[in-house]
Design an enzyme around this catalytic site. Structure first.
Site, PDB file in Angstrom:
ATOM      1  N   SER A  61      62.479  31.348-108.990  1.00 36.11           N
ATOM      2  CA  SER A  61      63.290  32.296-109.747  1.00 36.11           C
ATOM      3  C   SER A  61      63.525  31.794-111.165  1.00 36.11           C
ATOM      4  O   SER A  61      63.618  30.582-111.400  1.00 36.11           O
ATOM      5  CB  SER A  61      64.649  32.495-109.064  1.00 36.11           C
ATOM      6  OG  SER A  61      65.522  33.264-109.870  1.00 36.11           O
ATOM      7  N   TYR A 110      72.389  30.092-105.960  1.00 37.60           N
ATOM      8  CA  TYR A 110      71.048  30.634-105.693  1.00 37.60           C
ATOM      9  C   TYR A 110      69.991  29.929-106.540  1.00 37.60           C
ATOM     10  O   TYR A 110      68.972  29.459-106.026  1.00 37.60           O
ATOM     11  CB  TYR A 110      71.043  32.137-105.963  1.00 37.60           C
ATOM     12  CG  TYR A 110      69.666  32.722-106.114  1.00 37.60           C
ATOM     13  CD1 TYR A 110      68.804  32.819-105.021  1.00 37.60           C
ATOM     14  CD2 TYR A 110      69.215  33.189-107.347  1.00 37.60           C
ATOM     15  CE1 TYR A 110      67.533  33.360-105.159  1.00 37.60           C
ATOM     16  CE2 TYR A 110      67.949  33.722-107.491  1.00 37.60           C
ATOM     17  CZ  TYR A 110      67.104  33.808-106.399  1.00 37.60           C
ATOM     18  OH  TYR A 110      65.844  34.326-106.544  1.00 37.60           O
ATOM     19  N   LYS A 122      69.956  46.660-102.469  1.00 31.65           N
ATOM     20  CA  LYS A 122      70.479  45.433-103.061  1.00 31.65           C
ATOM     21  C   LYS A 122      71.870  45.588-103.677  1.00 31.65           C
ATOM     22  O   LYS A 122      72.441  44.625-104.174  1.00 31.65           O
ATOM     23  CB  LYS A 122      69.498  44.924-104.128  1.00 31.65           C
ATOM     24  CG  LYS A 122      68.183  44.437-103.533  1.00 31.65           C
ATOM     25  CD  LYS A 122      67.151  44.104-104.601  1.00 31.65           C
ATOM     26  CE  LYS A 122      67.541  42.922-105.448  1.00 31.65           C
ATOM     27  NZ  LYS A 122      67.524  41.651-104.690  1.00 31.65           N
TER      28      LYS A 122
END
Length: 325
Positions: free
Chosen positions: A111, A140, A181
């Site tokens: 990411s 995250y 989401k």
């Protein structure tokens, strides 16, 4: 057969669609929950569907063409450290070991959140020295960075790895099948119904001198481009490494919204509101991937211009009764 973890999710379901279209057999590992995520796969053919808790047992004795590991807790606001580490890091390590032992290619999702505030730039240098300087800003991002570091360290030491391994640092991906989401959907998906109904769309004011309201910029990349990169890697087993997956061009949130109005042929109606005080100190005003390493590796599939991507998303999905791919 290929395995796609997170295959019922946003990017994963688009990859599954591409594999179906290519006539490939695909199994999915995911949890469907109760938020309608099953609709992302309602038009697909699956060889199997595996709950994450059963995955390692399911893998015993199997031969797979590749594992595309996209499953993760991807909320940047996640706070359960133990759950995030178990899901995003430890499971990834188990899959890395399995792919190594079974000589199976592993393509996995990293990411752009690994870059933190961007103070170290957005270069996808996978050396241990470069990676060790990155400071992710949330749990995250850190969990993804931890796995990048583990893979890169094995590579640096010359230890065994899968015959192909590729970590993909996704930037701001948007497109069909992201609807489950919630607040993590793209701003375009969240605001489309307001645009369609004529209600004003709210964007943040700028609280940085010299930057106009709504001119905060991101590297927005259409999910079709992400899928194209993934499919190219599957067909190019000689390529391994950690790669940015963005367009290489930062565009503003205002550009994104104006493109949606243009796709609908309606007059823009944008309001600018104060950014909440709680996030002003950590808000990213700019992200832009460096994609030179991907291009040098041989990728020549190109990237969709923002206006064209938004037009495709609006006309083929968001502005239809069936928004799913």
């Amino acid at each position: 057969m290929l395995l796609v973890t997170g295959g019922a999710g946003f990017i994963g379901s688009n990859v599954v669609a591409a594999l179906n279209d290519a006539g490939r057999d695909v199994a999915v590992c995911d949890m469907l929950g109760q938020d309608g995520k099953w609709r992302n796969l309602a038009k697909r053919r699956l060889a199997d569907f595996v709950p994450p808790a059963e995955l390692m047992e399911w893998l015993k004795g199997r031969r797979l063409e590749a594992i595309i590991h996209l499953g993760a807790i991807s909320e940047t606001t996640a706070t359960d450290g133990d759950l995030v580490i178990e899901t995003n890091f430890r499971l990834s390590m188990r899959l890395l070991d399995w792919c190594t032992a079974n000589t199976t290619p592993l393509i996995y999702a990293s990411s752009a959140a690994t870059y933190g505030d961007g103070g170290q730039g957005f270069g996808d240098d996978a050396s241990m020295d470069a990676l060790s300087r990155l400071r992710p800003m949330n749990l995250y991002g850190w969990s993804k960075h931890l796995f990048d570091m583990a893979v890169a360290e094995r590579a640096a030491r010359g230890e065994r790895l899968p015959p192909q391994w590729a970590g993909l640092k996704f930037f701001n991906v948007f497109g069909p099948n992201e609807y489950h989401k919630g607040t993590m959907m793209s701003v375009l998906a969240r605001r489309f119904d307001d645009i369609k109904s004529g209600h004003p769309v709210q964007l943040f004011k700028s609280h940085r001198e010299g930057m106009a309201d709504g001119d905060q910029r991101r590297d927005f990349i259409y999910v079709d481009d992400v899928v194209r990169v993934t499919m190219w890697l599957l067909s190019t087993p000689s390529v391994s490494g950690i790669f940015n997956v963005g367009t290489g061009t930062a565009r503003s949130f205002r550009d994104l919204m104006l493109s949606a109005y243009a796709a609908l042929g309606t007059k823009p109606n944008i309001q600018y509101i104060d950014m909440p005080q709680a996030i002003r100190g950590s808000y990213q005003y700019f992200t832009q991937s460096e994609v030179d390493r991907l291009l040098r590796a041989g990728y020549n599939g190109g990237f969709t211009a923002l206006e064209d991507a938004v037009e495709s998303y609006v006309k083929n999905f968001l502005d239809r009764s069936d928004r799913f791919r």
